[in-house]
Scaffold this motif. Structure first.
Motif, mmCIF file in Angstrom:
data_model
loop_
_atom_site.group_PDB
_atom_site.id
_atom_site.type_symbol
_atom_site.label_atom_id
_atom_site.label_comp_id
_atom_site.label_asym_id
_atom_site.label_seq_id
_atom_site.Cartn_x
_atom_site.Cartn_y
_atom_site.Cartn_z
ATOM 1 N N ASP A 76 37.821 30.293 42.551
ATOM 2 C CA ASP A 76 38.841 30.927 43.099
ATOM 3 C C ASP A 76 38.165 32.487 43.797
ATOM 4 O OD1 ASP A 76 40.828 29.485 42.955
ATOM 5 O OD2 ASP A 76 41.658 30.384 41.060
ATOM 6 N N VAL A 82 37.225 35.180 48.073
ATOM 7 C CA VAL A 82 38.398 34.685 47.246
ATOM 8 C C VAL A 82 39.219 33.846 47.999
ATOM 9 C CG1 VAL A 82 40.773 35.639 46.754
ATOM 10 C CG2 VAL A 82 38.682 37.436 46.369
ATOM 11 N N LYS A 83 39.069 32.606 47.113
ATOM 12 C CA LYS A 83 39.971 31.315 47.488
ATOM 13 C C LYS A 83 39.247 30.962 49.047
ATOM 14 C CE LYS A 83 43.632 31.211 44.809
ATOM 15 N NZ LYS A 83 44.410 30.081 44.393
ATOM 16 N N GLU A 104 37.845 32.683 51.345
ATOM 17 C CA GLU A 104 37.614 33.515 52.401
ATOM 18 C C GLU A 104 36.916 34.810 51.945
ATOM 19 O OE1 GLU A 104 41.532 34.912 52.929
ATOM 20 O OE2 GLU A 104 40.803 36.715 53.963
ATOM 21 N N VAL A 159 35.933 38.271 51.931
ATOM 22 C CA VAL A 159 36.627 39.752 51.796
ATOM 23 C C VAL A 159 35.977 40.616 52.228
ATOM 24 C CG1 VAL A 159 37.822 40.952 50.238
ATOM 25 C CG2 VAL A 159 38.004 38.675 49.900
ATOM 26 N N PHE A 194 46.259 42.166 47.106
ATOM 27 C CA PHE A 194 45.639 40.919 47.920
ATOM 28 C C PHE A 194 45.459 39.676 46.864
ATOM 29 C CE2 PHE A 194 43.119 38.708 50.928
ATOM 30 C CZ PHE A 194 42.042 38.313 50.267
ATOM 31 N N MET A 195 45.128 40.233 45.401
ATOM 32 C CA MET A 195 44.488 39.173 44.639
ATOM 33 C C MET A 195 45.938 38.531 44.083
ATOM 34 S SD MET A 195 41.405 39.014 43.937
ATOM 35 C CE MET A 195 39.733 40.101 43.859
ATOM 36 N N LYS A 196 47.045 39.258 43.772
ATOM 37 C CA LYS A 196 48.339 38.811 43.248
ATOM 38 C C LYS A 196 48.760 37.908 44.364
ATOM 39 C CE LYS A 196 51.346 40.899 41.141
ATOM 40 N NZ LYS A 196 52.445 42.122 40.661
ATOM 41 N N GLN A 197 48.748 38.291 45.704
ATOM 42 C CA GLN A 197 49.337 37.508 46.813
ATOM 43 C C GLN A 197 48.407 35.997 46.792
ATOM 44 O OE1 GLN A 197 47.856 38.803 50.452
ATOM 45 N NE2 GLN A 197 50.049 39.382 51.193
ATOM 46 N N LYS A 198 47.210 36.142 46.389
ATOM 47 C CA LYS A 198 46.511 34.737 46.251
ATOM 48 C C LYS A 198 46.739 33.995 45.077
ATOM 49 C CE LYS A 198 44.194 35.495 50.148
ATOM 50 N NZ LYS A 198 44.307 34.491 51.312
ATOM 51 N N LEU A 231 46.317 35.003 42.087
ATOM 52 C CA LEU A 231 45.168 35.314 40.768
ATOM 53 C C LEU A 231 45.720 36.266 39.875
ATOM 54 C CD1 LEU A 231 42.287 35.573 43.417
ATOM 55 C CD2 LEU A 231 42.855 33.614 41.959
#
Lengths: 79, 110
Positions: free
Chosen positions: B15, B75-76, B78, B80, B98-102, B104
């Protein structure tokens, strides 16, 4: 292994003609700079793309002759 | 396995991956150390890959992402950014969101 601020600014301007460039020498050793590059042509581009444009303008010096350049990019305020 | 494929596997199968100088426990460069501190503060699990151990990796990652410096955060799958972008995103609280959106896990207090 160093570049002077003027050379960095000249290269960025040559590569990004509409760029507004401000450079600060962080350590006075010609090796650690902070640069802010503001250009309308950055509009719609991600930060990564904006930074890549600056690195291209620096013609491969970034990470080589130029060790540390703390970079901030952006587009001119709407004002 | 070609370095390109090794990198691709690492980026796609983890991730959060940080290509860095040194290890999360012992960063060997200020820039890598800053990103480690930010990720540790956010509490997001990540994998550190030490480019100092493998010259092919150190060069391969730069062409993989068309990015001239280390560290590099993915991240995932991509890219960053490097230290500047990760720090800017962190300071503007964008990295936490950003992390929450992914999807994580990040510490709420961060």
């Amino acid at each position: 292994m160093a570049m002077d601020a003027g050379e960095i600014e000249r290269l960025i301007r040559a590569g990004i003609p509409d760029a507004e460039v401000t450079i600060r020498d962080l350590a006075g050793d010609g090796d650690h700079y902070a640069a802010t590059v503001i250009a309308a042509s950055f509009r719609g581009k991600s930060r990564v793309q904006q930074h890549q444009l600056v690195y291209q303008a620096l013609q491969g010096q970034m990470g080589g002759k130029l060790h540390a350049l703390a970079l901030q990019t952006g587009v001119p305020d709407a004002a | 396995m070609a370095i390109e494929q090794f990198i691709d596997n690492e980026v796609k199968n983890n991730d959060v991956v940080l290509f860095m100088k040194g290890t999360p426990q012992f960063p060997m460069s200020g820039f890598s150390g800053q990103v480690v501190q930010i990720l540790d503060y956010l509490g997001v699990p990540y994998k550190g890959l030490n480019v100092l151990e493998n010259e092919d990796l150190r060069n391969g990652i730069k062409s993989y992402s068309n990015w001239p410096t280390i560290p590099q955060l993915y991240v995932k799958g991509e890219f960053v950014g490097g230290c500047d972008i990760v720090r800017e995103m962190f300071q503007k609280r964008e990295l936490h969101d950003f992390m929450k959106q992914k999807g994580l896990p990040v510490k709420e207090s961060a």
